[in-house]
Design a protein around this motif. Structure first.
Motif, PDB file in Angstrom:
ATOM      1  N   THR A  90       0.823  -1.204   0.000  1.00  0.00           N
ATOM      2  CA  THR A  90       0.000   0.000   0.000  1.00  0.00           C
ATOM      3  C   THR A  90       0.862   1.260   0.000  1.00  0.00           C
ATOM      4  N   ALA A  91       0.177   2.391  -0.137  1.00  0.00           N
ATOM      5  CA  ALA A  91       0.861   3.678  -0.088  1.00  0.00           C
ATOM      6  C   ALA A  91       1.516   3.903   1.269  1.00  0.00           C
ATOM      7  N   GLN A  92       0.975   3.286   2.321  1.00  0.00           N
ATOM      8  CA  GLN A  92       1.599   3.390   3.642  1.00  0.00           C
ATOM      9  C   GLN A  92       3.009   2.796   3.628  1.00  0.00           C
ATOM     10  N   ALA A 148      -7.082   9.261   0.886  1.00  0.00           N
ATOM     11  CA  ALA A 148      -7.958   8.680   1.913  1.00  0.00           C
ATOM     12  C   ALA A 148      -8.930   7.666   1.342  1.00  0.00           C
ATOM     13  N   SER A 149      -9.243   7.755   0.041  1.00  0.00           N
ATOM     14  CA  SER A 149     -10.233   6.873  -0.560  1.00  0.00           C
ATOM     15  C   SER A 149      -9.626   5.638  -1.219  1.00  0.00           C
ATOM     16  N   LYS A 161      -3.027   4.555  -3.580  1.00  0.00           N
ATOM     17  CA  LYS A 161      -2.824   5.783  -4.335  1.00  0.00           C
ATOM     18  C   LYS A 161      -2.108   6.812  -3.462  1.00  0.00           C
ATOM     19  N   PHE A 162      -1.133   7.529  -4.050  1.00  0.00           N
ATOM     20  CA  PHE A 162      -0.390   8.534  -3.291  1.00  0.00           C
ATOM     21  C   PHE A 162       0.231   9.537  -4.249  1.00  0.00           C
TER      22      PHE A 162
END
Length: 573
Positions: free
Chosen positions: A107-109, A142-143, A147-148
């Motif tokens: 993920t983007a995290q 946030a959605s 994505k980042f």
């Protein structure tokens, strides 16, 4: 005596291969010249380590060695670029299929965590940190967790590559408590971020600093198609293909997001003779960087060619000579031009590379015909022109050489030539130059040095002249660190002191220009200045010399390191 020596080599080789994992039918075995030492994606410092890391971890963008082009890696597409005032925004989307070894999604995290690790001053990341300094912030969507947006200062066309050219780390393994997620990204870019040096962040730092050592197998896991199975220091590193790896489900991208061989076995064999013997005994499937003479012998060996294919792709490793312009006797460019006229490049290629090299007029690879100067010719070997230039620079010839008066003191023209000890190529080149310089009356003393001493003298600018090689690629032409005067101080990459106001301006423009036509014009002019100044003297680009067992297909041999795509290898039917 020769038979005894061959027997001893065979015995040593046999002992080296004992105690190894059983050889799999679908296995690729190849040689590493040195133990990788540390295969951390955070702070790697060798090509051997990088070759292994590329099979364990992935970056947002990747290179497809089939056609030497950039392709989306972990990213599902190239980023969308948005420019606002002095900032540039790169909008990325991760592949929906991408996942970690435990099946959880990338993920983007994870991208944010990776950048924080590369920025954090309490983590050993010195060799990578400077590469991401231009990234000012990361904005998560946030959605959509995949994505980042990367927020960058300024803009250069090569930023697209640089924003995708770092390995993404799994936050769940290195920061299971999410300690870095609470730290603002921008805080780690500030000079004073000691307030975040807590027990929790120190625990993360300890894991990251341990990452890449032989005892870090439990956390040394990325999103690529292989995992570390075994690492016997100084002997071998074995990678195993992951079961049900996600990359094969990416449609067209699966053609270059590969994990084909079941096992990849890196044999650590420092000695070239031992490595060649292992190749001839079919104990290695791949061997690169084969010495020229041995490669020529393999080309004439009919029995060997029944089982192996030889490859000579044009590489991007530039061999050059550097002259220290800070030394008083080399400050006049006519003196440096004279020295350059005594470098018989074709002769150097004959003795050290035979036909496996391409002369060059500059640091641009000749196969980049859009940027390589079409009219500029390599400076010819000419003792006559050298003598004319020396006289024009004020040197006076006498029986034992050349001298001139500088500030009321006699200055003799002599050269101490440094090169790396044990490197036959540089030794042969040095002898050729020494002989030709002697014909022009310039005494040259040869100084082979061990690697650390050699590097230290160059970094401290304590040299007259040296031979060296640098690795390049056909994608990036940011020569600012090599040639800009702002990098000419102690420890800087511009070790020759090269630079003029015009070249400094050109280097800035090259990095900022979006027009390919304008960039070509600027690079052409830069090559002219490099040749005229004769401080950094480009000599030739080497061709690689590789042997690959003919039982494999889809090997994707390339001039881009590591010269072949191990993950793409497939057994022939």
């Amino acid at each position: 005596m020769r038979k005894t020596q061959a027997f001893l080599l065979s015995l040593l080789l046999l002992l080296n291969f004992c105690g190894q994992p059983a050889r799999q039918p679908d296995e690729v075995r190849l040689r590493l010249a040195i133990d990788p030492g540390n295969i951390t994606p955070i702070n790697y410092n060798s090509q051997e380590a990088l070759q292994i890391i590329n099979l364990l971890y992935q970056s947002l963008l990747t290179v497809d060695l089939e056609d030497n082009t950039l392709k989306p890696g972990l990213a599902s597409a190239f980023p969308e670029v948005e420019r606002k005032d002095s900032l540039t925004f790169f909008h990325y989307q991760l592949r929906p299929e991408a996942e970690w070894s435990d099946g959880s999604p990338v993920t983007a995290q994870d991208v944010a965590f990776t950048l924080k690790v590369l920025k954090a001053p309490f983590i050993r990341n010195e060799s990578i940190r400077s590469q991401v300094e231009f990234i000012q912030d990361i904005q998560l969507d946030a959605s959509d967790p995949k994505k980042f947006t990367l927020v960058c200062q300024g803009f250069t066309p090569e930023m697209q590559l640089l924003t995708g050219d770092f390995f993404i780390l799994p936050a769940y393994l290195l920061d299971p408590q999410g300690s870095l997620s609470a730290i603002p990204f921008t805080a780690l870019s500030q000079a004073d971020s000691t307030q975040y040096n807590t027990a929790h962040t120190r625990a993360v730092a300890a894991r990251c600093n341990k990452l890449g050592s032989p005892d870090s197998k439990d956390i040394l896991q990325g999103s690529a198609g292989y995992r570390l199975a075994e690492w016997a220091t100084g002997q071998h590193v074995v990678l195993k293909r992951k079961d049900n790896w996600w990359g094969k489900n990416t449609g067209h991208a699966a053609s270059y997001l590969n994990a084909n061989p079941e096992q990849i076995n890196f044999q650590i064999i420092p000695d070239n003779t031992t490595a060649l013997l292992a190749l001839k005994n079919a104990q290695l499937d791949v061997l690169d960087n084969i010495p020229v003479n041995e490669f020529e012998q393999l080309q004439q060996d009919g029995n060997f060619l029944k089982n192996y294919e030889l490859h000579t792709p044009q590489g991007y490793d530039l061999i050059y000579a550097a002259i220290n312009t800070r030394k008083a006797r080399f400050r006049d460019k006519r003196t440096r031009q004279a020295i350059a006229h005594l470098m018989d490049v074709n002769g150097m290629i004959r003795v050290s590379q035979q036909s496996y090299a391409t002369p060059t007029v500059g640091p641009i690879p000749p196969d980049r015909k859009d940027f390589y100067h079409p009219q500029l010719q390599p400076r010819p070997y000419s003792p006559e022109q050298a003598v004319t230039l020396l006289k024009a620079a004020g040197w006076i010839q006498e029986q034992n050489g050349w001298y001139r008066n500088l500030n009321g003191q006699r200055e003799d023209l002599r050269i101490e030539l440094l090169y790396r000890a044990g490197n036959t190529m540089y030794e042969q080149m040095a002898l050729v130059f020494q002989q030709h310089a002697a014909k022009a009356g310039i005494p040259v003393s040869l100084q082979p040095l061990e690697g650390n001493v050699y590097n230290q003298k160059i970094e401290q600018l304590d040299y007259d002249m040296h031979f060296r090689g640098i690795s390049g690629n056909p994608f990036v032409f940011n020569f600012k660190p090599l040639f800009h005067t702002s990098f000419a101080g102690p420890g800087g990459f511009n070790t020759t002191g090269f630079g003029t106001p015009e070249s400094d301006q050109l280097l800035n423009q090259i990095n900022e220009t979006e027009s390919e036509t304008d960039k070509a014009r600027q690079l052409h002019r830069l090559q002219e200045i490099i040749q005229e100044e004769a401080a950094f003297v480009p000599l030739y680009f080497r061709k690689e010399k590789i042997a690959i067992h003919s039982r494999f297909t889809n090997t994707r041999v390339s001039g881009v390191r590591p010269y072949y795509d191990l993950s793409s290898f497939m057994l022939k039917p």
